[in-house]
Design an enzyme around this catalytic site. Sequence first.
Site, PDB file in Angstrom:
ATOM      1  N   LYS A  29       0.821  -1.214   0.000  1.00  0.00           N
ATOM      2  CA  LYS A  29       0.000   0.000   0.000  1.00  0.00           C
ATOM      3  C   LYS A  29       0.864   1.277   0.000  1.00  0.00           C
ATOM      4  CE  LYS A  29      -3.421  -2.680  -0.290  1.00  0.00           C
ATOM      5  NZ  LYS A  29      -4.329  -3.347   0.581  1.00  0.00           N
TER       6      LYS A  29
HETATM    7  C1  LIG Z   1      -5.362  -4.515   0.815  1.00  0.00           C
HETATM    8  C2  LIG Z   1      -6.820  -4.360   0.838  1.00  0.00           C
HETATM    9  C3  LIG Z   1      -7.587  -4.705   1.964  1.00  0.00           C
HETATM   10  C4  LIG Z   1      -7.020  -5.439   3.133  1.00  0.00           C
HETATM   11  O1  LIG Z   1      -5.982  -4.791   3.770  1.00  0.00           O
HETATM   12  P1  LIG Z   1      -5.131  -5.565   4.882  1.00  0.00           P
HETATM   13  O2  LIG Z   1      -4.435  -4.472   5.620  1.00  0.00           O
HETATM   14  O3  LIG Z   1      -4.190  -6.460   4.134  1.00  0.00           O
HETATM   15  O4  LIG Z   1      -6.058  -6.323   5.737  1.00  0.00           O
HETATM   16  C5  LIG Z   1      -8.932  -4.407   1.962  1.00  0.00           C
HETATM   17  N1  LIG Z   1      -9.514  -3.831   0.907  1.00  0.00           N
HETATM   18  C6  LIG Z   1      -8.829  -3.523  -0.206  1.00  0.00           C
HETATM   19  C7  LIG Z   1      -9.540  -2.845  -1.342  1.00  0.00           C
HETATM   20  C8  LIG Z   1      -7.468  -3.796  -0.281  1.00  0.00           C
HETATM   21  O5  LIG Z   1      -6.783  -3.519  -1.399  1.00  0.00           O
END
Ligand SMILES: *Cc1c(COP(=O)(O)O)cnc(C)c1O
Length: 389
Positions: free
Chosen positions: A184
């Site tokens: 992210k």
């Molecule tokens: C990455 C992601 C998540 C989950 O995030 P985590 O921190 O890995 O639990 C949820 N929604 C979307 C759209 C994502 O891309």
Amino acid sequence: MKKKFIVFGKPYSNQEEIEEVVKTLKSGWWGTGPKTELFEKKFAAYAKAKYAVAVSSCTAGLHLALLSLGIKQGDEVITTPLTFVATANVIIHCGATPVFVDVDRQTGLINVEEIEKKITKKTKAIMPVHLYGRPCDMDKIKALAKKYKLFVIEDAAHAIESVYEQKKVGSIGDITVFSFYVTKNMTTGEGGMITTNNKKLAERMRILSLHGLSRDAYKRYSTRLFSLYECLMPGFKYNMTDLQSSLGLHQLKRIKKNASIRKKQWNKYDQLFTDNDSIEIPYLEDPNTYHARHLYTVLIKNKSLRNTVIQQLLDHGVGTGVHFMPVHLHGFYRKTYGYKKSDFPNTEYIGSRTISLPLGPSYTMDEIKYVGKTLTNILKNIKPSSFRT
Ligand SMILES: *Cc1c(COP(=O)(O)O)cnc(C)c1O
């Protein structure tokens, strides 16, 4: 010379994070403590929200958001199938049913005009996903929520920097949840942050994030006064540690600088792909929004070529991502809810053609150019005989 393999979603860090982690290691307090408290404070200020609760992942945060709003067995929650499965899974964790609304073909965001048709007496919340970094039409979503007395929980996993109509994402819906997963825009390895302007909800989510205990561990151990704590509700182990927050504090400081790098790389891709009529490049900004540019996604117009293109990029040392395989087409969702192909045509259109290219401060401009040129060459030379499905 053989080129180094370009890993998709490579995290970026520098010396400041490393030093902060070492300091935390030496401090003797690795768990949830002062650095997490500070990280929450800084993040709340950044997101222009009154409260922030750090958690172990965005998934955990979304789960707590639903629980804190009382979503339970028999309820329905509206979201889109063009998302990571976690968005829908957490609804099921609460005993509720995810109800999907197809996305807009151009933006990939929930089609707001279609939401109303899916609202029933059981509907309790709308969970918009700010896909790829573009904020959803929050005015319309909030108006619907008001009309039908629904909660709005935003999946802002892609949207740390996003702004909608001068309002920072994180300050708009009832609850917003961000992700700090490695790929992210900023990362703590694993981690997430919940923001809200509602004090009661913030307190409930904080308690739920640590076993449902009346005081968090840091407060339990750091004060010199002995005090017992009690379990107020059966909570979860969803807290963030100070080791993770040590990373987060510095990642957050650099978010603006990194955004400008993403912007330059994005423009470079755009430039390399103009006049390429075998792909569609991402549609960028609405005038009144800021797009966080989390993912640069191209659509391969001839969808039967997509998987071959991904393999050939790998053969040329380039890792990419697929965001996303539609949730309703995953085995569990087909089996449990009877979903099938063509249920959500726009989601499937995007899901079967999309490729996410490497983007972000961990890549050099030369790497971005290499990726762009490699993709261009593959598309020019691809032979139907090499199709993979
Ligand atoms: C990455 C992601 C998540 C989950 O995030 P985590 O921190 O890995 O639990 C949820 N929604 C979307 C759209 C994502 O891309």
